[in-house]
Motif scaffolding. Structure first.
Motif, PDB file in Angstrom:
ATOM      1  N   ASN A 124       3.526  -2.209   2.312  1.00 34.38           N
ATOM      2  CA  ASN A 124       3.739  -0.926   2.983  1.00 34.38           C
ATOM      3  C   ASN A 124       5.079  -0.960   3.709  1.00 34.38           C
ATOM      4  OD1 ASN A 124       0.916  -0.160   2.438  1.00 34.38           O
ATOM      5  ND2 ASN A 124       0.461  -1.740   3.950  1.00 34.38           N
ATOM      6  N   PHE A 125       5.880   0.072   3.475  1.00 32.99           N
ATOM      7  CA  PHE A 125       7.153   0.186   4.174  1.00 32.99           C
ATOM      8  C   PHE A 125       7.028   1.227   5.285  1.00 32.99           C
ATOM      9  CE2 PHE A 125       9.307  -1.567   0.279  1.00 32.99           C
ATOM     10  CZ  PHE A 125       9.926  -2.630   0.922  1.00 32.99           C
ATOM     11  N   ASP A 132       6.330   5.592  10.919  1.00 30.61           N
ATOM     12  CA  ASP A 132       5.657   6.381   9.875  1.00 30.61           C
ATOM     13  C   ASP A 132       5.656   5.586   8.575  1.00 30.61           C
ATOM     14  OD1 ASP A 132       5.320   8.501  11.583  1.00 30.61           O
ATOM     15  OD2 ASP A 132       7.171   9.525  10.974  1.00 30.61           O
ATOM     16  N   LEU A 133       4.577   5.738   7.802  1.00 33.86           N
ATOM     17  CA  LEU A 133       4.520   5.090   6.496  1.00 33.86           C
ATOM     18  C   LEU A 133       5.507   5.790   5.559  1.00 33.86           C
ATOM     19  CD1 LEU A 133       3.115   3.076   4.509  1.00 33.86           C
ATOM     20  CD2 LEU A 133       1.533   4.932   3.951  1.00 33.86           C
ATOM     21  N   VAL A 134       6.440   5.034   5.019  1.00 34.65           N
ATOM     22  CA  VAL A 134       7.429   5.604   4.088  1.00 34.65           C
ATOM     23  C   VAL A 134       6.888   5.557   2.663  1.00 34.65           C
ATOM     24  CG1 VAL A 134       9.752   5.336   3.113  1.00 34.65           C
ATOM     25  CG2 VAL A 134       9.377   5.022   5.569  1.00 34.65           C
ATOM     26  N   ARG A 135       6.363   4.397   2.285  1.00 32.94           N
ATOM     27  CA  ARG A 135       5.814   4.269   0.933  1.00 32.94           C
ATOM     28  C   ARG A 135       4.934   3.029   0.837  1.00 32.94           C
ATOM     29  NH1 ARG A 135       3.847   7.145  -2.884  1.00 32.94           N
ATOM     30  NH2 ARG A 135       4.234   6.485  -5.019  1.00 32.94           N
ATOM     31  N   ALA A 181       2.262  12.067   1.372  1.00 30.83           N
ATOM     32  CA  ALA A 181       0.916  11.802   0.856  1.00 30.83           C
ATOM     33  C   ALA A 181       0.318  10.578   1.542  1.00 30.83           C
ATOM     34  CB  ALA A 181       0.987  11.580  -0.652  1.00 30.83           C
ATOM     35  N   GLU A 182      -0.874  10.228   1.121  1.00 25.18           N
ATOM     36  CA  GLU A 182      -1.568   9.076   1.715  1.00 25.18           C
ATOM     37  C   GLU A 182      -0.790   7.777   1.486  1.00 25.18           C
ATOM     38  OE1 GLU A 182      -5.859   6.779   1.330  1.00 25.18           O
ATOM     39  OE2 GLU A 182      -5.603   8.728   0.348  1.00 25.18           O
ATOM     40  N   ASP A 183      -0.112   7.709   0.331  1.00 23.51           N
ATOM     41  CA  ASP A 183       0.682   6.519   0.000  1.00 23.51           C
ATOM     42  C   ASP A 183       2.145   6.661   0.395  1.00 23.51           C
ATOM     43  OD1 ASP A 183      -1.450   5.149  -0.978  1.00 23.51           O
ATOM     44  OD2 ASP A 183      -1.085   5.636  -3.082  1.00 23.51           O
TER      45      ASP A 183
END
Length: 426
Positions: A124-125, A132-135, A181-183
């Motif tokens: 997770n990046f 914030d989750l980037v990808r 999105a979630e991912d």
């Protein structure tokens, strides 16, 4: 210290450098990892569940704490630690800024342009500032290497590595339009290449990823092309690249330091080409030694820039192939004349025929002694003079079948009869 090396001394590839060892003092913990921050002013030692940040030159204690892992951000004043649970703490200027627990767990962390957190399900990046989750990527790397501009990243796994491009603008747009999105952001990364090689150690110079692999080679990846710099006789670990020396420095397990030449001009040129910055590429080109230009030309060709490759290459064979591919018959003819090779004349003749340049095709076939081609060309174009020349020259060379056919087409039956008598075929 490399600065202590005698100035102007000849350094040979793979030869151990006479570098003096300097005792910096004792460490209070058993070091398992040592990392400099991006600007080189600080160095962190991590081990025994603790970390200590020292000043790089004097080794003065700057900060310390408990951590299973420690990573630096691209910003030299920022770093993150992973505690025994899955808690990750972010520090800025040695003061804790934020902390969080990853929803997916945290088995490892990676520094660089984005904060990478490895979990059982992948990588997770996160954004260093907002967290914030980037990808989320379904790869479990053992190392993550970011380029200096943060636009490229290498994810090295146990059996291969992936080169990805990172698009910060896409991430920003997705945030503005609330399309995360979630991912994370789908368009954040693009896969540029996957190579089935194990990266032992590596670094980026421009858009070129230089690394040592498990089979003891120094390679670099640029634009989908893999270039081998050197074959090694033992495992070596990349220390760094010094642009002014045009050399890559590496160390072995006995702390012996060696270096290999890696021209900055070539790396800069290839980087400029990858960025489609041909103004910079043209400016760098004169500084590339002539013996390296053909390699650069092959790189250009693989990127689809055949015209530029033709201008850069110094290898006549390569230039001829490029000229044929580009339908540059004038250049190809000049190169064929230099080589005076029947095979080249045949190749050029075929290209000339395809381009409907019958005059050049005729010249090429004559030089290549392609009598079958000349017969076809002369009969299809109604060139009776060429048919007669062909008939006479093939008779002289003992190619009686072609000679007979040529005279027969000309209606010279007496000559046909002479050939039949001479070859005892009556």
């Amino acid at each position: 210290n490399l600065k202590a090396l005698p100035e102007g001394a000849e350094i040979r590839d793979g030869e151990r450098l006479p570098v003096a060892v300097k005792d910096m003092g004792a460490c209070e913990i058993y070091p398992q990892t040592i990392q400099h921050n991006p600007n080189g002013r600080f160095v962190v030692v991590c081990g025994d569940g603790e970390y200590i940040i020292y000043t790089a030159m004097a080794l003065r204690n700057k900060a310390f704490g408990s951590a299973q892992e420690f990573v630096w951000a691209q910003d030299s004043s920022e770093y993150a630690i992973r505690e025994s649970g899955s808690t990750i703490r972010i520090f800025k200027n040695f003061k804790e800024k934020k902390n969080f627990k990853s929803d997916f767990g945290a088995e490892g962390i990676f520094g660089g342009f984005l904060l990478g957190v490895k979990s059982v399900s992948g990588l997770n990046f996160y954004d260093w500032d907002s967290l914030d989750l980037v990808r989320r990527i379904e790869i479990q790397p053992k190392a993550v290497y970011w380029s200096d501009n943060g636009k490229l990243v290498c994810l090295a796994t146990d059996d291969s590595y992936y080169i990805l491009s990172y698009d910060a603008e896409q991430v920003q747009l997705a945030k503005e339009h609330n399309q995360i999105a979630e991912d994370g952001v789908e368009g954040a990364f693009d896969v540029l290449g996957e190579v089935s090689e194990v990266v032992r150690t590596g670094l980026w110079v421009g858009d070129c990823f230089i690394y040592t692999n498990a089979v003891n080679r120094i390679n670099y990846f640029v634009g989908g092309e893999l270039v081998t710099v050197a074959h090694l006789d033992r495992p070596l670990y990349v220390l760094g690249y010094v642009p002014k020396d045009d050399r890559l420095y590496l160390a072995d397990k006995e702390l012996g330091v060696v270096s290999y030449q890696l021209l900055l001009s070539v790396l800069e040129y290839q980087t400029a080409v990858m960025r489609r910055d041909f103004a910079t590429a043209d400016r760098v080109l004169p500084s590339i030694p002539k013996e390296h230009r053909t390699r650069v030309a092959h790189f250009l060709e693989k990127q689809g820039f055949k015209q530029q490759a033709l201008a850069v290459s110094t290898d006549p064979e390569h230039r001829f192939e490029l000229a044929i591919a580009l339908d540059d018959l004038t250049t190809a003819r000049a190169l064929a004349q230099e080589a005076n090779n029947p095979h080249k004349w045949t190749q050029l003749g075929e290209a000339a025929s395809s381009s409907n340049n019958l005059q050049l095709a005729k010249e090429c076939m004559q030089r290549a002694q392609d009598y079958g081609g000349l017969l076809l060309l002369s009969t299809s174009s109604g060139d009776d003079k060429l048919v007669r020349t062909l008939a006479e020259s093939t008779a002289t060379e003992g190619k009686f079948n072609l000679s007979f056919l040529s005279f027969f087409l000309l209606g010279d039956l007496n000559k046909c009869l002479e050939i039949l008598i001479e070859t005892d075929r009556l």
